[in-house]
Design an enzyme around this catalytic site. Structure first.
Site, PDB file in Angstrom:
ATOM      1  N   TYR A  19      13.163  -0.687  -1.120  1.00  0.00           N
ATOM      2  CA  TYR A  19      13.878   0.308  -0.612  1.00  0.00           C
ATOM      3  C   TYR A  19      15.430  -0.557  -0.118  1.00  0.00           C
ATOM      4  O   TYR A  19      15.130  -1.227   0.803  1.00  0.00           O
ATOM      5  CB  TYR A  19      13.371   1.082   0.263  1.00  0.00           C
ATOM      6  CG  TYR A  19      12.123   1.845   0.001  1.00  0.00           C
ATOM      7  CD1 TYR A  19      11.882   2.141  -1.307  1.00  0.00           C
ATOM      8  CD2 TYR A  19      11.228   2.010   1.035  1.00  0.00           C
ATOM      9  CE1 TYR A  19      10.818   3.091  -1.783  1.00  0.00           C
ATOM     10  CE2 TYR A  19       9.767   2.709   0.619  1.00  0.00           C
ATOM     11  CZ  TYR A  19       9.745   3.136  -0.831  1.00  0.00           C
ATOM     12  OH  TYR A  19       8.770   3.803  -1.227  1.00  0.00           O
ATOM     13  N   HIS A  86       2.836  -2.042  -4.515  1.00  0.00           N
ATOM     14  CA  HIS A  86       3.846  -0.739  -5.111  1.00  0.00           C
ATOM     15  C   HIS A  86       3.786  -0.567  -6.482  1.00  0.00           C
ATOM     16  O   HIS A  86       4.114  -1.670  -7.100  1.00  0.00           O
ATOM     17  CB  HIS A  86       5.157  -1.371  -4.657  1.00  0.00           C
ATOM     18  CG  HIS A  86       6.208  -0.300  -4.584  1.00  0.00           C
ATOM     19  ND1 HIS A  86       7.352  -0.538  -3.895  1.00  0.00           N
ATOM     20  CD2 HIS A  86       6.200   0.968  -4.669  1.00  0.00           C
ATOM     21  CE1 HIS A  86       8.207   0.493  -3.748  1.00  0.00           C
ATOM     22  NE2 HIS A  86       7.365   1.426  -4.190  1.00  0.00           N
TER      23      HIS A  86
END
Length: 290
Positions: A19, A86
């Site tokens: 992010y 992830h």
């Protein structure tokens, strides 16, 4: 916004090196400074890092260990509550996840730098396979866009995940902007028929004077068995709107509109997901780069 959210009772914060390509952790670290560590739970991730295709994913044990150390430094904390793999479906082989990434996370957990280990991804079948094959104890599973107005497939897998003692995290109940009046990101992998159904539902809601994002959040929250819901918020106005939705629920008109858009636009959908779209694009782009 972060500090206000914690003060008002939101106690789980999710981040990742992906992010903002590292900047999100830095900003979040500044926001969390001065807040008692026991006031919130913090989850971050390993495996996905860089927008450049050859550098986007690295599930190796060495990179995993390095990534956790960097995240702790940027976040300004001594430990995270949940450390997660992830988007594990992008690994060249699940064997890398099972024999490198997860054992590395186990070492992180044993060192006290994480309390729990989780996995994240879009294809529910892949998440199930990792759960079944892992020799490392898993504590949580995160899926996204799988408990929404257009796709509720996560619900079918709740008994399986519960049987394995996993906390279930539902992310992106707004379909990564599909169920909002905001512009859909260019990278969004949704199929044309899903986009069309969402667009028609949005138009219908606007004509009725109803906010589709409120309907979408309430619909997602109304399913038992899901332990935590993640909704992206970028500013205090989003926070206030989401808290109001959480506590007020839907009125009679909104309930009627919710049922109508499900009947008209979402139940007729034949294909409700975009599995393999992102993975296929990734490997195609990677081949071109090479």
């Amino acid at each position: 916004m972060v500090r206000e959210a914690v003060r008002k009772g939101i106690n789980y914060i999710d981040t990742s090196p992906w992010y903002g390509f590292g900047t999100a952790d830095v900003v979040l670290g500044k926001a969390l400074k001065g807040i008692p560590r026991q006031a919130y739970y913090l989850g971050t991730k390993v495996g996905r890092y860089n927008p450049e295709y050859p550098k986007m994913f690295d599930f190796s044990a060495a990179k995993t260990m390095q990534s956790v150390e960097e995240s702790l430094q940027k976040l300004g904390v001594d430990y995270v509550d949940v450390i997660q793999v992830h988007d594990l479906e992008f690994a060249s082989s699940l064997d890398i996840i099972l024999h490198e990434t997860l054992p590395a996370l186990q070492k992180i957990k044993e060192s006290g730098k994480a309390r729990f280990i989780g996995i994240t991804g879009y294809p529910l079948g892949v998440l199930r396979e990792v759960v079944e094959r892992s020799t490392v104890k898993l504590d949580s599973v995160l899926s996204y866009c799988r408990c929404t107005l257009f796709d509720q497939s996560l619900l079918e897998h709740i008994p399986f995940f519960q049987k394995h003692g996993l906390g279930i995290i539902n992310a992106a109940n707004l379909g990564m902007s599909l169920l909002t009046e905001e512009e859909i990101p260019k990278w969004h992998p949704a199929l044309p028929e899903i986009r069309a159904a969402c667009a028609e539902a949005i138009r219908y809601c606007k004509d009725q004077g109803v906010d589709i994002s409120k309907l979408a959040i309430c619909f997602s929250l109304n399913h038992l068995g899901i332990d935590t819901h993640l909704t992206g918020m970028a500013e205090s106005a989003h926070l206030e709107k989401n808290l109001k939705t959480l506590f007020d629920g839907l009125d009679a008109k909104e309930e009627t509109v919710l049922e109508e858009i499900q009947k008209r636009f979402f139940r007729p959908l034949v294909v409700r997901h975009w599995e393999e779209v992102g993975v296929k694009k990734y490997w195609q782009k990677l081949a071109v780069k090479k």
